[in-house]
Write an enzyme that holds these catalytic residues in place. Structure first.
Site, PDB file in Angstrom:
ATOM      1  N   GLY A 133       0.830  -1.201   0.000  1.00 23.59           N
ATOM      2  CA  GLY A 133       0.000   0.000   0.000  1.00 23.59           C
ATOM      3  C   GLY A 133       0.860   1.244   0.000  1.00 23.59           C
ATOM      4  O   GLY A 133       2.020   1.226   0.401  1.00 23.59           O
ATOM      5  N   ARG A 134       0.261   2.337  -0.472  1.00 27.75           N
ATOM      6  CA  ARG A 134       1.005   3.591  -0.528  1.00 27.75           C
ATOM      7  C   ARG A 134       0.027   4.745  -0.399  1.00 27.75           C
ATOM      8  O   ARG A 134      -1.086   4.702  -0.915  1.00 27.75           O
ATOM      9  CB  ARG A 134       1.757   3.683  -1.859  1.00 27.75           C
ATOM     10  CG  ARG A 134       2.533   4.961  -2.090  1.00 27.75           C
ATOM     11  CD  ARG A 134       3.223   4.925  -3.436  1.00 27.75           C
ATOM     12  NE  ARG A 134       4.302   3.945  -3.457  1.00 27.75           N
ATOM     13  CZ  ARG A 134       5.581   4.258  -3.209  1.00 27.75           C
ATOM     14  NH1 ARG A 134       5.911   5.514  -2.919  1.00 27.75           N
ATOM     15  NH2 ARG A 134       6.516   3.330  -3.263  1.00 27.75           N
ATOM     16  N   GLY A 135       0.430   5.768   0.338  1.00 28.53           N
ATOM     17  CA  GLY A 135      -0.397   6.952   0.505  1.00 28.53           C
ATOM     18  C   GLY A 135       0.463   8.169   0.695  1.00 28.53           C
ATOM     19  O   GLY A 135       1.698   8.105   0.624  1.00 28.53           O
ATOM     20  N   ASP A 193      -9.315  11.414   5.659  1.00 29.27           N
ATOM     21  CA  ASP A 193      -9.001  10.727   4.403  1.00 29.27           C
ATOM     22  C   ASP A 193      -9.753   9.396   4.318  1.00 29.27           C
ATOM     23  O   ASP A 193      -9.165   8.350   4.050  1.00 29.27           O
ATOM     24  CB  ASP A 193      -7.487  10.503   4.286  1.00 29.27           C
ATOM     25  CG  ASP A 193      -7.061  10.197   2.847  1.00 29.27           C
ATOM     26  OD1 ASP A 193      -7.865  10.442   1.922  1.00 29.27           O
ATOM     27  OD2 ASP A 193      -5.932   9.715   2.647  1.00 29.27           O
ATOM     28  N   LYS A 211       3.925   0.365   8.302  1.00 31.87           N
ATOM     29  CA  LYS A 211       3.884   1.618   7.552  1.00 31.87           C
ATOM     30  C   LYS A 211       5.125   2.434   7.847  1.00 31.87           C
ATOM     31  O   LYS A 211       5.398   2.794   8.995  1.00 31.87           O
ATOM     32  CB  LYS A 211       2.632   2.421   7.900  1.00 31.87           C
ATOM     33  CG  LYS A 211       2.533   3.698   7.067  1.00 31.87           C
ATOM     34  CD  LYS A 211       1.207   4.392   7.240  1.00 31.87           C
ATOM     35  CE  LYS A 211       1.127   5.608   6.313  1.00 31.87           C
ATOM     36  NZ  LYS A 211      -0.153   6.305   6.419  1.00 31.87           N
ATOM     37  N   GLY A 236       3.011   7.793   3.662  1.00 31.46           N
ATOM     38  CA  GLY A 236       4.110   6.848   3.614  1.00 31.46           C
ATOM     39  C   GLY A 236       3.727   5.596   2.859  1.00 31.46           C
ATOM     40  O   GLY A 236       2.674   5.512   2.229  1.00 31.46           O
ATOM     41  N   VAL A 262       3.317   1.255   2.880  1.00 34.61           N
ATOM     42  CA  VAL A 262       3.021   0.131   3.761  1.00 34.61           C
ATOM     43  C   VAL A 262       3.636  -1.130   3.175  1.00 34.61           C
ATOM     44  O   VAL A 262       3.487  -1.408   1.979  1.00 34.61           O
ATOM     45  CB  VAL A 262       1.497  -0.057   3.937  1.00 34.61           C
ATOM     46  CG1 VAL A 262       1.206  -1.194   4.920  1.00 34.61           C
ATOM     47  CG2 VAL A 262       0.859   1.233   4.429  1.00 34.61           C
TER      48      VAL A 262
END
Length: 728
Positions: A456-458, A569, A477, A461, A463
Site C-alpha cells: 500500500g502507498r499513501g 481521508d 507503515k 508513507g 506500507v
C-alpha cells in the site's frame, strides 16, 4: 434508572437491571421479602429485617414534621419543611459518587467485594494524611497505597498536598476536580447525562455514562488503565498480566497453586517445603516479572551471584529481584511475593527460591493456573518523569563526600526505584499497558525483508508486509521522513494506541529511531475495500454491514474520544477487511489528533488534507473544518459501495445510458429524480439479489451525508442510529 435506595429495602427489586449507587447496610443484608424501611414521626428512618430486628437507622430526631425525599440528582434526603436537612445519602457514600456529590475528608468510597457481593471490599478511595486523593488496598493481611504510583513523590505525580479543603467532585458534564490538583474530563464530557463514579471491586475507579437510547452504561474514563498496578488483585505468590482484549489475567508462580479459583485475591500457596540449608535450594529465573514492595535487603551494584548468596543465607527469603541495565545493577531480596506483575518492558528478573531437583517450570505453571479475573477498558494514568530529581540526588550525594558512605544506600535506594519507573516511561512503559511494543529499525527491516513487499502507498508513507519475530503477519507503515520530534511522535502514538474499537485497525507497535518513524499494524487477510469492490467479492449484506461498521468507528473517533480525532481521508483504500469482512479503518494521520478546545479557537487547517473526489467542499472553500468532513467522505464511500462507481472513474454505462460523469453524487441525484431509481444505481454485481429496503435506506443516508451545506449533514452517531434500525 439509578437506584439510591437502601440495600434490602422492600421497594428495591435486586433482580431488575438497576444500578446500585448507595447502600444503607451493605455488611448486614436483610431478607428481601419480609424486611421493610420506615419513617417515624420522631424523625428517624430505620430498616428492619424479617424478624423485626433493626439493621440500620439514620439516628436522627426532629420535633417538626419530616419528609424523605429522593432528589433528581440521586440524593436521598431527610428534611424538615423549612429545608433543614437532618440526613442525606450524599454524606454516606458506599462505592459510588453521583454528579455533584463531594468526596471530603470525612467520607470515603469502599469497593464491593465482587460484582455480586456488595459487602465491603478491600479497596478505598480517600484523602490521605497528606491531603492527596489516594487509592488504598486494605487487605486481610497487608495494606498499601497503589495510586498515585507509590514510587513517585506527590509533586512528581502532579499533586498538591498543601491544601486544607480535601474535596473532590464529579460534575454532570463529566468534569472531575480534586483539591490536590488531580482533574480530568471524561471522554464524552460537555453534555449533561446520567453519570456515576464508582470504585469497582477490582480496585479501579471508573466514570460510567448512560446511553439512554440503548439503556446501557459505558465507561467514559478510568483512573488506571493497566489494572495489574492495583495491589492485591492477584494475591500473594502470583503474577498479573494485562492485555487490552483479554483483560487482567492471574497466574500462580512456578511451584505454587491457586488457593481459591473463584477469588484470586486469596493468591497461591506453595507445593513445596524449603529448608534453611542453602545447598538444598536453587533458583528459577523469570524475565520481565516484578514484585513491588516488601524488600528485605537492598544492595546497589551487586552481582547476580552475590544476590543468590544473600537469599540463600536468609531462611525467610522467597526470592530476589535483580536488574542490570548496562550501567547499574540492583538486588532486592524478598520476604513476601506480593503485587507481582508481568511487563514486557521491565528489563529485570525475579529469581524464585525453590527446592533442588524440582520439576517446576514457568510454562507449566502458566498453563495450569492462567485465569481471566476481570476485563477493563480505556485510559491509563500517565506517570511523570523524575529525571531532574534523579540528577539532583546524584549531585547531592557526590557533594557530600564526607557522608557519602552513610547516605549512599538511601539515595541509591530512592534513585534506583525512581529511575526504574521513569526510564520505563521514556521507553514506552505505558505503551506496554495498552499492548504497544517499541521495535528497533533493524527488527522491522528484517521483518519486511528490507522493505521489499509493498502492499500500500499513501501521502503519509508506504506500507509493507512483514512477519514479526513472533510469526505474526503485520502491515508496517514507513512514514515519510519526519520533521516531528520523538517526544511529540510518542505522545501521539500513545493516544492512538489507547483507542479501542472493533472497527479500528489495531496498532501493535512503533519505531522512533533517528529519522525513522514506523507504525506496526495487524495485517488484514481480505485486503482493502477498494480491492474487494473492484473484484466484485462483496454481496449486498456485506456492503451494508461494512457501511455500518465504518459509521460506528467514525462516531467513536468523533464523539467518544477525549481528543477530537478527524480522519480526513476516508476512502476505500483506507478501509481494510478482516477474515470475516469486518471493516477496519486505517491510516488516520498523527497530525489529525486535535484538542477540542484548541480546535474551537483555531478552526482552520494550514493545509488541505484528503483525496480528491472524497473531500468535502469545506477544504476547497477554506471553511472551518469539523467532523462533518469525515461525514461527507463517508457518504461518497457508501455511494461507491452501492453503485460500484467511485469518483473520477469516468467509465461505465447502464443499459446503454449516457456515460457516467465521474461524480457519484451528481449521478445518483440525477437517477433519483426518475422512477425505479434504486434499480438504476445498484452495482450490477448485486443487482439481482439484494434487500431493497436496506439498500434504499443506505442510499438515502449516503445522500444526506454528501449535502453541500455541512450543517445539513447528520453526525456519525445519527448515521449509526439510522442504519441500526434495519440491522437485523
Amino acid at each position: 434508572m439509578l437506584s439510591p435506595l437502601p440495600y434490602g429495602s422492600t421497594t428495591l427489586n435486586l433482580t431488575t437491571p438497576l444500578t446500585l449507587v448507595w447502600m444503607a447496610n451493605r455488611n448486614q443484608p436483610v431478607n428481601g421479602k419480609l424486611s421493610k424501611i420506615s419513617l417515624l414521626d420522631s424523625g428517624n428512618i430505620f430498616l428492619v429485617d424479617a424478624d423485626q430486628v433493626t439493621t440500620w437507622s439514620s439516628n436522627t430526631a426532629s420535633d417538626a414534621p419530616v419528609e424523605l425525599h429522593l432528589r433528581d440528582d440521586g440524593n436521598l434526603v431527610l428534611r424538615e419543611p423549612q429545608g433543614t436537612i437532618l440526613w442525606q445519602s450524599f454524606d454516606f457514600p458506599t462505592d459510588t459518587l453521583l454528579p455533584g456529590q463531594p468526596l471530603t475528608r470525612f467520607t470515603q468510597l469502599v469497593s464491593s467485594r465482587s460484582h455480586t457481593n456488595h459487602s465491603s471490599g478491600f479497596y478505598k478511595l480517600l484523602f490521605d494524611n497528606n491531603n492527596i486523593l489516594s487509592l488504598i488496598y486494605d487487605g486481610p493481611d497487608v495494606s498499601s497505597t497503589y495510586w498515585p504510583p507509590p514510587w513517585l513523590l506527590s509533586w512528581q505525580a502532579g499533586r498538591f498536598n498543601y491544601n486544607n479543603s480535601r474535596v473532590a467532585v464529579l460534575s454532570s458534564l463529566g468534569d472531575f476536580t480534586s483539591s490536590d490538583n488531580y482533574k480530568f474530563s471524561s471522554d464524552d464530557h460537555g453534555k449533561v447525562m446520567p453519570r456515576r463514579l464508582t470504585l469497582d471491586s477490582d480496585g479501579n475507579v471508573r466514570v460510567y455514562s448512560r446511553n439512554e437510547a440503548l439503556k446501557k452504561w459505558y465507561i467514559s474514563w478510568q483512573f488506571i488503565f493497566d489494572t495489574c498496578t492495583v495491589h492485591g488483585i492477584c494475591g500473594a505468590n502470583s503474577t498479573c498480566s494485562y492485555d487490552p482484549k483479554r483483560g487482567t489475567r492471574c497466574s500462580c508462580l512456578p511451584g505454587y497453586r491457586v488457593k481459591n479459583h473463584s477469588d484470586w485475591s486469596s493468591g497461591c500457596e506453595p507445593l513445596f517445603d524449603l529448608t534453611c540449608i542453602g545447598n538444598e535450594s536453587t533458583f528459577l529465573e523469570m524475565q520481565g516479572v516484578e514484585f513491588y514492595g516488601y524488600d528485605h535487603i537492598f544492595h546497589p551494584n551487586s552481582t547476580y551471584m552475590n544476590c543468590v548468596d544473600l537469599c540463600l543465607q536468609d531462611c525467610n527469603c522467597k526470592g530476589f529481584q535483580y536488574k542490570y541495565d548496562g550501567e547499574y545493577s540492583t538486588c532486592f531480596t524478598k520476604i513476601q511475593l506480593l503485587n507481582g506483575r508481568y511487563s514486557p518492558l521491565y528489563k529485570g528478573t525475579i529469581s524464585l527460591k525453590l527446592p533442588k531437583n524440582n520439576n517446576f517450570s514457568e510454562e507449566k505453571s502458566m498453563k495450569a493456573d492462567d485465569h481471566v479475573c476481570s476485563v477493563v477498558h480505556h485510559k491509563d494514568f500517565v506517570r511523570k518523569s523524575a529525571n531532574r530529581f534523579v540528577s539532583f540526588s546524584l549531585w547531592f550525594a557526590t557533594a557530600l563526600g564526607a557522608l557519602e558512605m552513610i547516605c549512599l544506600s538511601m539515595i541509591w535506594g530512592f534513585f534506583i526505584r525512581t529511575r526504574q519507573k521513569s526510564s520505563a516511561d521514556q521507553q514506552g512503559y505505558h505503551f506496554a499497558a495498552v499492548g504497544i511494543r517499541k521495535y528497533s529499525y533493524s527488527e522491522l527491516k528484517k521483518a519486511t525483508k528490507g522493505f521489499s513487499q509493498e502492499i500500500g502507498r499513501g501521502a503519509g508513507g508506504v506500507v509493507y508486509k512483514g512477519i514479526l519475530s513472533d510469526k505474526r503477519h503485520a502491515a508496517i507503515k514507513r512514514l515519510n521522513e519526519a520533521k516531528q520530534g520523538e517526544g511529540e511522535f510518542l505522545a501521539e502514538v500513545s493516544i492512538i494506541g489507547r483507542l479501542n474499537h472493533m472497527n479500528l485497525i489495531e496498532m501493535w507497535g512503533y519505531c522512533a529511531e533517528g529519522k525513522h518513524r514506523l507504525l506496526v499494524y495487524g495485517h488484514m487477510e481480505n485486503g482493502t475495500l477498494a480491492e474487494n469492490l473492484s473484484s466484485n467479492t462483496l454481496d449486498w449484506s456485506k456492503r451494508y454491514n461494512i457501511a455500518l461498521g465504518i459509521a460506528r468507528v467514525l462516531a467513536y473517533l468523533h464523539e467518544e474520544c477525549l481528543e477530537w480525532i478527524l480522519h480526513c481521508d476516508i476512502k476505500p483504500q483506507n478501509i481494510l477487511l478482516d477474515a470475516n469482512y469486518q471493516p477496519k479503518v486505517s491510516d488516520f494521520g498523527l497530525c489529525k489528533l486535535l484538542n477540542r478546545n484548541k480546535l474551537q479557537k483555531s478552526p482552520r487547517f494550514s493545509m488541505i488534507r484528503g483525496t480528491r473526489g472524497y473531500m468535502a467542499p469545506e477544504w476547497v472553500y477554506n471553511l472551518p473544518i469539523t467532523s462533518k468532513v469525515d461525514v461527507y467522505s463517508y457518504g461518497i464511500v457508501v455511494l461507491e459501495m452501492i453503485t460500484g462507481k467511485g469518483p473520477r472513474t469516468g467509465v461505465g454505462s447502464i443499459d446503454g445510458e449516457e456515460s457516467y460523469n465521474g461524480s457519484p453524487v451528481a449521478w445518483v441525484k440525477d437517477k433519483k429524480s426518475g422512477t425505479c431509481w434504486l434499480e438504476q444505481i445498484i452495482d450490477p454485481a448485486i443487482q439481482t439479489n439484494y434487500d431493497e429496503c436496506k439498500m434504499e435506506l443506505l442510499a438515502r443516508v449516503a445522500l444526506d451525508c454528501v449535502e453541500e451545506n455541512k450543517d445539513l449533514r447528520p453526525s456519525m452517531s445519527q448515521v449509526v442510529e439510522m442504519l441500526q434500525t434495519h440491522e437485523n
